[in-house]
Design a protein around this motif. Structure first.
Motif, PDB file in Angstrom:
ATOM      1  N   ALA A 372     -19.203  -6.395  10.794  1.00 45.04           N
ATOM      2  CA  ALA A 372     -19.877  -5.538  11.777  1.00 45.04           C
ATOM      3  C   ALA A 372     -20.550  -4.325  11.141  1.00 45.04           C
ATOM      4  O   ALA A 372     -21.066  -3.464  11.853  1.00 45.04           O
ATOM      5  N   ASP A 391     -11.784  -0.371  15.325  1.00 46.40           N
ATOM      6  CA  ASP A 391     -12.818  -0.924  16.189  1.00 46.40           C
ATOM      7  C   ASP A 391     -14.091  -1.152  15.383  1.00 46.40           C
ATOM      8  O   ASP A 391     -14.349  -0.487  14.371  1.00 46.40           O
ATOM      9  N   ASP A 392     -14.893  -2.105  15.834  1.00 43.06           N
ATOM     10  CA  ASP A 392     -16.213  -2.331  15.229  1.00 43.06           C
ATOM     11  C   ASP A 392     -17.193  -2.661  16.334  1.00 43.06           C
ATOM     12  O   ASP A 392     -16.823  -2.778  17.506  1.00 43.06           O
ATOM     13  N   GLU A 393     -18.439  -2.821  15.956  1.00 45.01           N
ATOM     14  CA  GLU A 393     -19.508  -3.121  16.903  1.00 45.01           C
ATOM     15  C   GLU A 393     -20.150  -4.456  16.571  1.00 45.01           C
ATOM     16  O   GLU A 393     -21.341  -4.657  16.802  1.00 45.01           O
ATOM     17  N   ARG A 446     -14.134  -5.863  22.770  1.00 45.33           N
ATOM     18  CA  ARG A 446     -14.377  -4.628  23.521  1.00 45.33           C
ATOM     19  C   ARG A 446     -15.417  -4.890  24.613  1.00 45.33           C
ATOM     20  O   ARG A 446     -16.303  -5.736  24.470  1.00 45.33           O
ATOM     21  N   THR A 448     -17.732  -2.917  25.520  1.00 48.64           N
ATOM     22  CA  THR A 448     -19.052  -2.436  25.075  1.00 48.64           C
ATOM     23  C   THR A 448     -19.585  -3.241  23.911  1.00 48.64           C
ATOM     24  O   THR A 448     -20.661  -2.937  23.387  1.00 48.64           O
ATOM     25  N   GLY A 449     -18.855  -4.250  23.473  1.00 46.24           N
ATOM     26  CA  GLY A 449     -19.297  -5.063  22.349  1.00 46.24           C
ATOM     27  C   GLY A 449     -18.479  -4.771  21.113  1.00 46.24           C
ATOM     28  O   GLY A 449     -18.086  -3.628  20.861  1.00 46.24           O
ATOM     29  N   GLY A 450     -18.217  -5.784  20.330  1.00 43.56           N
ATOM     30  CA  GLY A 450     -17.436  -5.601  19.117  1.00 43.56           C
ATOM     31  C   GLY A 450     -15.996  -6.033  19.306  1.00 43.56           C
ATOM     32  O   GLY A 450     -15.585  -6.508  20.377  1.00 43.56           O
TER      33      GLY A 450
END
Length: 468
Positions: A372, A391-393, A446, A448-450
């Protein structure tokens, strides 16, 4: 494995004994309820209503009465007074009537005396009979339960009697006794069931805590400190000993496999060293490609060795500033040019395995950066838990692949190329570290993405006391 004492009662004998006790208590309650109550009597009925029911061909007006048809010849002698009164009222021959008391003589004595008292002072027999007839058929006077029968033209009897018999009353009393015994025994049965199931629940809790990833002293061998009440139940003690013996064997097998894996990986470094010497003597164009391949092989061997060490070597636990450890991991990643940053770091101290957690966090950061192009690291307390989250995206993972990716040598991309990922040991090492601390690793996408990799463990782990 030590044998259970022979004098100890078995689980089956305890269950049998408690069952017998429960049955005995229930019977005692039933007998007490039944015997303490007076003998049930059928409800009293009125002679006038009974005569009216015999006279009418329709339904019975008095709900206490019931009419039936009986073709059998009465076996008992008729009750003279009731028969005579009914014959006078119905104006039929007395031979066509039959009456009998439902209860015994002692229970109807006082009612038999009433007609004699009523008839006292009358002069003629006709006057006495008329007085008794009027008294016994008075709607306000009820008599003990009786049956009055009128013979029909086909020699069958039209019988009128009480609608409710003493048998029905007894049935209601027995049902009441059973209901009372059930209500009184329910708390006792619940308490006994909990007492009997406690050893099994403790055994199940022990089984859940056992893990091949935990190398503490309490899980690698046979626990001798079982509760005293558990040791008195032979089957539970045998099951506990067998469970811990099996766990010890599995732990030894896992250690042997980890040692073998480490030995193979370590031995591979010797030919790698020889290959490096040959690379230096190779043409420059080939040497560059060969050197890159050797670097990838060396990195893979290092990763396998790290995984084997984490599986087979018990690291001592020390009081650690987790916030400082997380910041050092972020700084190390940034020094290597990897975009990692802190999202939330709270001051947290705990007794942990610092090297194991450092390896776990480093692997999670590397995964986030590889897939990511960035990692956001957080550390905080959540109730009784310590949470370490990366966390990552990136694109995330299929939800049904979360558990599989935490197994050793498992990847979404099936090749073993370092260009598309590692060997698939990073998440396995992170999960092993979480399990050694009594926690878990979870992967979720997530909103929101990721992807969010959440490593959490109890703020006071099961083996913390022993480590201190």
């Amino acid at each position: 494995m030590t044998g259970a004492p022979r004098s100890a009662p078995t689980f089956l004998s305890l269950m049998g004994g408690l069952t017998l006790i429960t049955i005995a208590v229930a019977l005692a309650i039933n007998f007490a309820v039944v015997l303490s109550m007076p003998v049930p009597l059928a409800p009293e009925i009125n002679l006038g209503a009974a005569i009216a029911a015999l006279r009418a061909d329709g339904t019975v007006q008095d709900e206490r009465l019931k009419i039936r048809r009986d073709c059998a010849t009465p076996s008992q002698p008729t009750e003279t007074t009731l028969t005579q009164v009914a014959a006078d009222v119905l104006n039929v021959p007395i031979e066509r009537l039959h009456a009998r008391w439902v209860h015994t003589t002692s229970e109807r004595t006082q009612y038999q005396l009433k007609p004699q008292i009523i008839a006292t002072g009358r002069t003629s027999r006709a006057q006495k009979n008329a007085a008794m007839r009027d008294a016994l058929t008075d709607p306000r006077v009820d008599l003990p339960a009786f049956e009055l029968a009128l013979r029909q033209a086909d020699d069958c009897w039209r019988v009128v009697g009480p609608a409710h018999t003493p048998t029905q009353v007894w049935r209601l009393r027995i049902l009441l006794a059973f209901a009372l015994s059930a209500a009184l025994l329910a708390p006792l049965a619940w308490w006994l069931a909990r007492r009997l199931s406690q050893p099994l629940r403790r055994l199940a809790a022990e089984a859940e805590q056992l893990s091949l990833d935990r190398v503490s002293a309490s899980s690698t061998g046979l626990r001798a400190g079982a509760p005293g009440q558990d040791r008195r139940i032979r089957e539970v003690q045998i099951a506990r000993e067998a469970m811990h013996a099996l766990h010890a064997r599995l732990r030894r097998q896992a250690d042997d496999m980890a040692h073998m894996l480490a030995a193979v990986a370590h031995d591979l470094r010797t030919p790698l060293t020889a290959l490096r010497l040959r690379v230096e003597m190779s043409p420059p164009e080939q040497a560059a490609r060969m050197a890159a391949d050797l670097e990838r092989m060396d990195a893979m061997i290092a990763q396998v060795l790290d995984y084997a060490r984490g599986q087979s070597q018990a690291e001592p636990r020390i009081d650690t500033d987790l916030a400082e450890l997380v910041e050092e991991c972020i700084d190390d990643a940034q020094a290597l040019g990897k975009p990692a940053q802190a999202s939330r770091i709270d001051p947290v101290r705990a007794v942990v395995e610092p090297l194991g957690l450092r390896r776990a966090l480093t692997n999670l950061i590397e995964n986030a950066v590889r897939y990511a192009d960035g990692a956001y690291v957080g550390l905080w307390r959540e109730g009784a838990w310590i949470v370490l989250q990366v966390d990552d995206e990136g694109p995330g993972i299929p939800p049904d692949q979360s558990e599989r990716l935490q197994e050793p040598f498992q990847r979404l991309e099936t090749s073993r190329s370092r260009d598309t990922g590692g060997l698939g040991l990073g998440l396995a090492m992170a999960r092993a570290a979480a399990l050694r601390h009594g926690g878990s690793l979870s992967l979720r996408n997530r909103e929101t993405g990721g992807l969010s990799a959440r490593l959490q463990w109890p703020a006071r782990s099961p083996d913390e006391t022993g480590a201190e």
